[in-house]
Design an enzyme around this catalytic site. Structure first.
Site, mmCIF file in Angstrom:
data_model
loop_
_atom_site.group_PDB
_atom_site.id
_atom_site.type_symbol
_atom_site.label_atom_id
_atom_site.label_comp_id
_atom_site.label_asym_id
_atom_site.label_seq_id
_atom_site.Cartn_x
_atom_site.Cartn_y
_atom_site.Cartn_z
ATOM 1 C CE LYS A 1 -2.225 -0.912 3.874
ATOM 2 N NZ LYS A 1 -1.554 -2.125 4.335
ATOM 3 N NE ARG B 1 3.246 -4.523 11.199
ATOM 4 C CZ ARG B 1 4.148 -4.179 10.284
ATOM 5 N NH1 ARG B 1 5.340 -4.746 10.277
ATOM 6 N NH2 ARG B 1 3.866 -3.264 9.390
ATOM 7 N NE ARG C 1 -3.615 -1.224 10.427
ATOM 8 C CZ ARG C 1 -2.525 -0.547 10.092
ATOM 9 N NH1 ARG C 1 -2.599 0.571 9.437
ATOM 10 N NH2 ARG C 1 -1.337 -1.013 10.418
ATOM 11 N NE ARG D 1 7.432 0.030 9.980
ATOM 12 C CZ ARG D 1 6.230 0.080 9.405
ATOM 13 N NH1 ARG D 1 6.090 0.668 8.228
ATOM 14 N NH2 ARG D 1 5.184 -0.464 9.984
ATOM 15 N NE ARG E 1 8.290 -2.026 5.748
ATOM 16 C CZ ARG E 1 6.992 -1.838 5.958
ATOM 17 N NH1 ARG E 1 6.216 -1.431 4.965
ATOM 18 N NH2 ARG E 1 6.471 -2.084 7.129
HETATM 19 P P1 AMP Z 1 1.614 0.715 9.262
HETATM 20 O O1 AMP Z 1 2.750 1.633 8.970
HETATM 21 O O2 AMP Z 1 0.332 1.090 8.565
HETATM 22 O O3 AMP Z 1 1.984 -0.741 9.078
HETATM 23 O O4 AMP Z 1 1.285 0.894 10.832
HETATM 24 C C1 AMP Z 1 2.264 0.613 11.804
HETATM 25 C C2 AMP Z 1 1.586 0.500 13.161
HETATM 26 O O5 AMP Z 1 0.972 1.740 13.521
HETATM 27 C C3 AMP Z 1 0.457 -0.528 13.265
HETATM 28 O O6 AMP Z 1 0.939 -1.842 13.467
HETATM 29 C C4 AMP Z 1 -0.312 0.010 14.460
HETATM 30 O O7 AMP Z 1 0.378 -0.266 15.671
HETATM 31 C C5 AMP Z 1 -0.241 1.508 14.244
HETATM 32 N N1 AMP Z 1 -1.367 1.996 13.413
HETATM 33 C C6 AMP Z 1 -1.287 2.550 12.173
HETATM 34 N N2 AMP Z 1 -2.494 2.895 11.727
HETATM 35 C C7 AMP Z 1 -3.371 2.571 12.715
HETATM 36 C C8 AMP Z 1 -4.787 2.668 12.842
HETATM 37 N N3 AMP Z 1 -5.550 3.165 11.849
HETATM 38 N N4 AMP Z 1 -5.361 2.222 13.995
HETATM 39 C C9 AMP Z 1 -4.604 1.722 14.991
HETATM 40 N N5 AMP Z 1 -3.270 1.591 14.932
HETATM 41 C C10 AMP Z 1 -2.648 2.005 13.803
#
Ligand code: AMP
Length: 214
Positions: free
Chosen positions: A13, A171, A88, A160, A127
């Site tokens: 994404k 995740r 989410r 990360r 990554r």
């Molecule tokens: P991402 O970069 O989208 O993979 O997000 C990394 C982390 O940020 C996730 O594993 C969650 O811990 C947190 N996170 C990101 N977006 C959300 C969301 N919309 N709701 C809750 N936690 C989020």
């Protein structure tokens, strides 16, 4: 054009969001990235989010919702946006609808990136991200020109904390627990478009180009 991106972490994404953002001049709003910036800056939000983000758990809705609402009311979102990582879950999707209704806008596309779990693990564990500009690389699929250095800004690349195998599995589990109701929510609105995300970024870009033109 108002777009949300759905799909598991590692489905690509973020990579496609950057391309769409450039092509259509739309802001790319990544809730994960905003949270990581808050963690880096040690803000109150960052302190609350950090342990959850590092374990691959979702941050409580009330923390992310306010963050997204304030971002969407900024001027650069007036002509559209790409939301990456939000919503989410269905509760966040409802909040988003209410927020957009207040701003008098509606969503055009919920692009649902589909990708086999094995490939996701391979993508996320390899990554690397630029500390300075946030650009994404992959040690095998998309290596930087110089090892661990960002091609775009010469920043240092890092892995990360949530891209370790154990956290990736968590995740993916969190995603599986929440994804279906969310996808159904947007299916009922007739705006879900599946995108086979197991291809090269260029091929996916072509498919999206066709889709978003229509
Ligand atoms: P991402 O970069 O989208 O993979 O997000 C990394 C982390 O940020 C996730 O594993 C969650 O811990 C947190 N996170 C990101 N977006 C959300 C969301 N919309 N709701 C809750 N936690 C989020």
């Amino acid at each position: 054009m108002n777009i949300v991106l759905l799909g598991a972490p590692g489905a690509g994404k973020g990579t496609q969001a950057v391309l769409i953002s450039k092509k259509y001049n739309l802001p790319h709003i990544s809730t994960g990235q905003i949270l990581r910036e808050n963690i880096k800056a040690n803000t109150e939000l960052g302190k609350k989010a950090q342990p959850l983000v590092e374990k691959g758990e979702l941050v409580p809705d009330e923390l992310v919702v306010d963050m997204v609402k304030s971002r969407l009311s900024e001027d650069d979102c007036k002509n559209g946006f790409i939301l990456d990582g939000f919503p989410r879950n269905s509760k966040q999707a409802e909040v988003l609808d209410n927020c957009l209704a207040d701003l008098n806008i509606s969503l055009n596309y919920a692009l649902n990136f589909t990708c086999p779990p094995d490939l996701i693990v391979q993508r996320l564990s390899g990554r690397r991200v630029c500390k300075e500009c946030g650009a994404n690389y992959h040690i095998e699929n998309m290596p930087p020109k110089a090892e661990n250095i960002c091609d775009l800004c010469n920043g240092q690349l890092y892995q990360r904390k949530d891209d370790t195998i154990e956290t990736i599995k968590n995740r993916l589990q969190v995603y599986q627990d929440t994804a279906l109701p969310l996808i159904d929510y947007y299916k009922q609105k007739g705006i879900v478009y599946d995108v086979a995300a197991d291809k090269d970024p260029e091929q996916i870009d072509l498919v999206l180009g066709q889709l978003l033109k229509n």
